[in-house]
Every structure is written in structure tokens, then in C-alpha cells.
Design a protein around this motif. Structure first.
Motif, PDB file in Angstrom:
ATOM      1  N   VAL A 155      59.636  49.780  67.281  1.00  0.00           N
ATOM      2  CA  VAL A 155      60.809  49.112  67.810  1.00  0.00           C
ATOM      3  C   VAL A 155      60.794  48.265  69.011  1.00  0.00           C
ATOM      4  N   ALA A 156      59.395  48.581  69.597  1.00  0.00           N
ATOM      5  CA  ALA A 156      59.127  48.125  70.971  1.00  0.00           C
ATOM      6  C   ALA A 156      58.849  46.518  70.906  1.00  0.00           C
ATOM      7  N   TRP A 157      58.566  45.990  72.132  1.00  0.00           N
ATOM      8  CA  TRP A 157      58.320  44.611  72.512  1.00  0.00           C
ATOM      9  C   TRP A 157      57.139  44.397  71.526  1.00  0.00           C
ATOM     10  N   HIS A 158      57.021  43.056  70.853  1.00  0.00           N
ATOM     11  CA  HIS A 158      55.994  43.033  69.786  1.00  0.00           C
ATOM     12  C   HIS A 158      55.681  44.162  68.990  1.00  0.00           C
ATOM     13  N   GLN A 159      56.341  44.953  68.555  1.00  0.00           N
ATOM     14  CA  GLN A 159      56.306  45.971  67.664  1.00  0.00           C
ATOM     15  C   GLN A 159      54.987  46.991  68.118  1.00  0.00           C
ATOM     16  N   GLY A 160      54.804  46.886  69.169  1.00  0.00           N
ATOM     17  CA  GLY A 160      53.870  47.886  69.882  1.00  0.00           C
ATOM     18  C   GLY A 160      52.286  47.236  69.599  1.00  0.00           C
ATOM     19  N   LYS A 161      52.280  46.278  69.219  1.00  0.00           N
ATOM     20  CA  LYS A 161      50.881  45.366  69.055  1.00  0.00           C
ATOM     21  C   LYS A 161      50.273  44.850  70.300  1.00  0.00           C
ATOM     22  N   GLN A 162      51.302  44.408  71.099  1.00  0.00           N
ATOM     23  CA  GLN A 162      50.962  43.599  72.592  1.00  0.00           C
ATOM     24  C   GLN A 162      52.010  44.495  73.598  1.00  0.00           C
ATOM     25  N   PHE A 163      51.323  44.546  74.837  1.00  0.00           N
ATOM     26  CA  PHE A 163      51.895  45.538  75.978  1.00  0.00           C
ATOM     27  C   PHE A 163      51.550  44.357  77.201  1.00  0.00           C
ATOM     28  N   PRO A 164      52.703  44.528  77.997  1.00  0.00           N
ATOM     29  CA  PRO A 164      52.640  43.782  79.390  1.00  0.00           C
ATOM     30  C   PRO A 164      51.493  44.469  80.078  1.00  0.00           C
ATOM     31  N   ALA A 165      50.971  43.334  80.728  1.00  0.00           N
ATOM     32  CA  ALA A 165      49.534  43.554  81.577  1.00  0.00           C
ATOM     33  C   ALA A 165      49.744  44.870  82.728  1.00  0.00           C
ATOM     34  N   GLY A 166      50.931  44.511  83.140  1.00  0.00           N
ATOM     35  CA  GLY A 166      51.260  45.418  84.583  1.00  0.00           C
ATOM     36  C   GLY A 166      52.606  45.493  84.788  1.00  0.00           C
ATOM     37  N   THR A 167      52.831  45.925  85.898  1.00  0.00           N
ATOM     38  CA  THR A 167      54.439  45.997  86.378  1.00  0.00           C
ATOM     39  C   THR A 167      54.808  44.674  86.518  1.00  0.00           C
ATOM     40  N   ALA A 168      54.053  43.844  87.138  1.00  0.00           N
ATOM     41  CA  ALA A 168      54.627  42.444  87.593  1.00  0.00           C
ATOM     42  C   ALA A 168      55.155  41.718  86.384  1.00  0.00           C
ATOM     43  N   GLU A 169      54.438  41.753  85.193  1.00  0.00           N
ATOM     44  CA  GLU A 169      54.744  41.062  83.942  1.00  0.00           C
ATOM     45  C   GLU A 169      56.064  41.763  83.404  1.00  0.00           C
ATOM     46  N   THR A 170      56.189  43.166  83.596  1.00  0.00           N
ATOM     47  CA  THR A 170      57.594  43.776  83.264  1.00  0.00           C
ATOM     48  C   THR A 170      58.784  43.206  83.976  1.00  0.00           C
ATOM     49  N   VAL A 171      58.482  43.037  85.196  1.00  0.00           N
ATOM     50  CA  VAL A 171      59.530  42.626  85.831  1.00  0.00           C
ATOM     51  C   VAL A 171      59.984  40.998  85.622  1.00  0.00           C
ATOM     52  N   GLN A 172      58.915  40.230  84.998  1.00  0.00           N
ATOM     53  CA  GLN A 172      59.098  38.800  84.659  1.00  0.00           C
ATOM     54  C   GLN A 172      59.777  38.912  83.165  1.00  0.00           C
ATOM     55  N   LEU A 173      59.365  39.843  82.587  1.00  0.00           N
ATOM     56  CA  LEU A 173      60.155  39.929  81.110  1.00  0.00           C
ATOM     57  C   LEU A 173      61.228  40.406  81.318  1.00  0.00           C
ATOM     58  N   LEU A 174      61.641  41.287  82.629  1.00  0.00           N
ATOM     59  CA  LEU A 174      62.943  41.680  82.682  1.00  0.00           C
ATOM     60  C   LEU A 174      63.761  40.359  83.095  1.00  0.00           C
ATOM     61  N   ASP A 175      63.403  39.561  84.177  1.00  0.00           N
ATOM     62  CA  ASP A 175      64.050  38.517  84.746  1.00  0.00           C
ATOM     63  C   ASP A 175      64.171  37.509  83.401  1.00  0.00           C
ATOM     64  N   ASP A 176      63.364  37.393  82.648  1.00  0.00           N
ATOM     65  CA  ASP A 176      63.625  36.381  81.387  1.00  0.00           C
ATOM     66  C   ASP A 176      64.633  36.950  80.030  1.00  0.00           C
ATOM     67  N   GLN A 177      65.081  38.174  80.484  1.00  0.00           N
ATOM     68  CA  GLN A 177      65.919  38.995  79.613  1.00  0.00           C
ATOM     69  C   GLN A 177      65.155  39.328  78.268  1.00  0.00           C
ATOM     70  N   GLN A 178      63.729  39.359  78.359  1.00  0.00           N
ATOM     71  CA  GLN A 178      63.008  39.766  77.126  1.00  0.00           C
ATOM     72  C   GLN A 178      62.874  41.293  76.838  1.00  0.00           C
ATOM     73  N   LEU A 179      63.145  42.038  78.238  1.00  0.00           N
ATOM     74  CA  LEU A 179      62.976  43.391  78.326  1.00  0.00           C
ATOM     75  C   LEU A 179      64.309  43.682  78.892  1.00  0.00           C
ATOM     76  N   LEU A 180      64.683  45.044  78.543  1.00  0.00           N
ATOM     77  CA  LEU A 180      65.769  45.716  79.192  1.00  0.00           C
ATOM     78  C   LEU A 180      65.394  46.512  80.344  1.00  0.00           C
TER      79      LEU A 180
END
Length: 405
Positions: free
Chosen positions: A257-282
Motif C-alpha cells: 500500500v506504499a507509494w508506487h506499491q513499494g517498487k520505487q522509493f524516494p532517493a533521500g530525505t530531501a525528496e520525501t520533503v518535496q513529496l510531502l510539500d506536493d501532497q504525494q506523501l503524508l
């Protein structure tokens, strides 16, 4: 009978011989910087040196901070600090091992390194580090000795690395999007199941991703004590399989049930922050408790964003600076590390509008600073100790076998 001219000649010759002797001694000391020089000698030897600093390059704020540090070091000490950006310090460990194997015991390619955990243990046990050196640093007196600076992931530091900052594994969220953030890994899985595609973590071996795995394992396993003992594979394979089984079961469920069904992962913390800001991640993940404030100050997150830790506490460690045994610019590295431990440099590093990395100095250390400086203040979350570093590589390797794409 000595004439004024002959006296002058003798005086000139004496001065010339004295200067020659001093120069020779300085050259010899420069070659043998390991022979405990006075700090003034260290400053003299360091002038004109370029320090190649291998450091994680995944944060623009950190990179900008190091550019500032380089400017200060050049202006004050004639030392150039050149950041060599790496994605994983394990790459540097391998390079140093190759130089050791090749017998390159001087003129090495790395002068200074940002490390902790398994990389420190590996460098220490392979005799890749210069030192002990911390007691040579004038700014060592400002370091908060109540912090766990004498051990690095349970490995005694023994003066082979100087503490630089405090890391705690925490999460960032937007209260307007997520009213009740999860307070445990079990609750995180429930949230991911309620909101498919909205939860993820950086891909190991990126250290935030590996931190996520260790923190999850510490909550989920039934044998936490084993994680604080050295792991010897293949002898302890059965132990490893038993202790880590709950983690793989958990990730099997999370990835569905993860982002991209666990077949793709953010490269690092900066990308998780960007994805949070883009409302793709909680949720975004970071080892910096001040990261949300820093991201807000830099315009990377909404001003409502908050940082928090799970109820059990936050995986906590100190990150360090070290010098390889064969560094080409040992004196320059000592000067650079000493400057980075100064109240001025630590206050700037802790400023959330610049980086926000918590200081390792005592509060009293900052009393001497001008009023224009923002005095660091940091109240840590309850601490969870890092597992023994021998578990790290085994966990990363197993993760790659199971989920690496």
C-alpha cells in the motif's frame, strides 16, 4: 680585528643560518604532523592546504553551510575546505581500504570525512583513521561531554572522531492534511492501509532509509537485546533470521500500500520533503529534529508543517568528523574541524533558517557570541540507542535481496 663590515657579515650569516634552521624544522614538522605540534604550529602548517572533505551532499542547506565554512577558513587561516559530495560514506570507506591495500600511507585522496556508525567501525578496525586527535583541538573545551560522544553506535570513539551534531530519526507532517499522525510503526501501517500510495521511506542504503528499517525493527522485534550485541555471520544466521523476521513481515504488508506499491522509493530525505510539500506523501523522514523549521524558513514547506517523534522515542546518534590515517592535509583538517566546533560555526549550523542541525556544545559556550547570533536551543526527544553496527550491513543486504529493484 673585527671591522664593522666583518661584524655585519657574521651577523648576516648567523641570521641566515638561524632562518635556514627554522625553515628546515618547519618543513620537517610539516612532514611529521603526527608529532603532536603546538596549535600555533598546526596553524602554520595548515596555511595554504586544501582539505578534501568527503561528506553527504544530499542537502542544499548543508552544502551552502559548507561553502560558508570554506570562506571563513580561507579568510582566517588560509585553508581551503573542498566538499567532495558522496551519496554514501561507505564509498569513501572502500576508497580508503583500496589505498591501504595499495600501501598509499601518505598523500591520500581524502583529508576529512563525515561519518558515524558502521563506517566509523569499519575505518577504525581497518586502521584507516588518524588520531587520537580531539584533545589537540582548542575548541574541544566547549563540547558537551554529557552527550554520548565517547561511543558511536556502541563502538568506542577513543578520540578518533570529533562530534559535530546530534541526529534523531523524526517525521514531518502537515497538520492540515494529517490531523492525527501515527505514533508507532504499527499505526503507520494502519495509516498506509487507509491512504494507499501516501507512505514511503528513502531507499536503503541511503542512511535515512536504513534508519527507518532499524527504528521499525527495534519496535517490532521480540528480541531487542540481540540488536545491541555484535552479529557474526554466517555463524549467527539463525539469530539474524529470527530477530529480523517481524521487520520483513511488516514491510511485505507496507509495500503493498506504499507509494508506487513499494517498487520505487524516494532517493533521500530531501525528496520525501518535496513529496510531502506536493501532497504525494503524508509524512517525510529526517534525522534532524529542526528540519521542519529549516524547510519552512527556506520556503520548502508550508509554515504549518511540524516535526515529531513516535511515542517510544527517536532513534538517536551523534554524527562525527574524522581524518584518514594517510590524509595529505592533516593540519588543515585539524584546523577545519576545530573551526566547525567553534561556538560561531555551531550557532550558525543550528540556525533553522540556515541548516538547523542541533549543536554538540554546552549552552555556556555561546555566551561569548555577539547578540546578533541566534543562540542554539534544543530539547531532544526521548532517545532510542542505535543497534550495534554489525547488524547494519546484514539488514541492508537482506533488504536488497527482498525489495531492491
Amino acid at each position: 680585528m673585527n671591522t664593522p663590515f666583518s661584524t655585519l657579515k657574521k651577523l648576516t650569516l648567523t641570521v641566515a643560518l638561524l632562518v635556514s634552521s627554522i625553515t628546515a624544522q618547519a618543513d620537517e614538522t610539516h612532514k611529521n604532523v603526527d608529532i603532536t605540534p603546538t596549535w600555533q604550529q598546526t596553524l602554520t602548517q595548515a596555511k595554504g592546504e586544501t582539505v578534501y572533505f568527503n561528506a553527504w551532499g544530499g542537502s542544499q542547506e548543508i552544502n551552502d553551510y559548507l561553502l560558508w565554512a570554506n570562506t571563513q577558513l580561507q579568510q582566517r587561516y588560509g585553508v581551503t575546505l573542498k566538499q567532495v559530495k558522496v551519496t554514501d560514506i561507505a564509498e569513501t570507506t572502500q576508497r580508503l581500504l583500496a589505498e591501504k591495500t595499495a600501501g598509499k600511507n601518505s598523500g591520500g585522496s581524502v583529508d576529512m570525512v563525515w561519518i558515524n556508525g558502521e563506517n566509523f567501525r569499519s575505518m577504525k578496525h581497518n586502521d584507516l583513521l588518524y588520531g587520537p586527535f580531539t584533545q589537540q583541538l582548542p575548541n574541544w573545551k566547549y563540547v558537551d561531554k554529557s552527550l554520548p560522544i565517547d561511543k558511536d553506535f556502541s563502538e568506542p570513539t577513543q578520540g578518533l572522531e570529533a562530534p559535530w551534531g546530534v541526529g534523531q530519526l523524526v517525521f514531518i507532517y502537515d497538520p492540515e492534511t494529517l490531523k492525527n499522525p501515527p505514533k508507532s510503526f504499527k499505526a503507520l501501517l494502519a495509516l498506509a492501509q487507509q491512504h494507499p500510495g501516501k507512505i514511503s521511506y528513502p531507499k536503503p542504503p541511503e542512511f535515512h532509509g536504513t534508519g527507518f528499517l532499524k527504528a521499525a525493527l527495534l519496535e517490532l522485534t521480540t528480541d531487542k537485546k540481540a540488536l545491541y550485541q555484535p552479529l557474526q555471520l554466517p555463524k549467527d544466521q539463525a539469530l539474524f533470521d529470527r530477530v529480523t523476521a517481524p521487520l520483513w513481515h511488516y514491510l511485505d504488508q507496507l509495500h503493498k500500500v506504499a507509494w508506487h506499491q513499494g517498487k520505487q522509493f524516494p532517493a533521500g530525505t530531501a525528496e520525501t520533503v518535496q513529496l510531502l510539500d506536493d501532497q504525494q506523501l503524508l509524512l517525510a523522514i529526517t534525522f534532524n529534529p529542526n528540519a521542519a523549521a529549516a524547510a519552512i524558513a527556506n520556503g520548502n514547506l508550508t509554515d504549518k508543517a511540524k516535526t515529531y517523534a513516535f511515542s517510544a522515542g527517536a532513534l538517536t546518534n551523534i554524527h562525527f568528523l574524522a581524518i584518514p590515517w594517510n590524509a595529505n592535509a592533516k593540519a588543515g583538517a585539524l584546523v577545519a574541524i576545530n573551526f566547525l566546533l567553534s561556538p560561531e560555526a555551531q550557532a550558525r549550523k543550528a540556525d533553522t533558517s540556515l541548516w538547523g542541525d542541533p549543536t554538540i556544545l554546552t549552552p555556556q559556550a555561546f555566551k561569548q557570541l555577539p547578540a546578533s547570533y541566534k543562540k542554539p536551543s534544543f530539547t531532544p526527544y526521548p532517545s532510542i540507542a542505535e543497534p550495534n553496527p554489525t547488524w547494519l550491513a546484514a539488514i541492508e543486504q537482506q533488504w536488497q535481496l527482498r525489495y531492491g529493484n
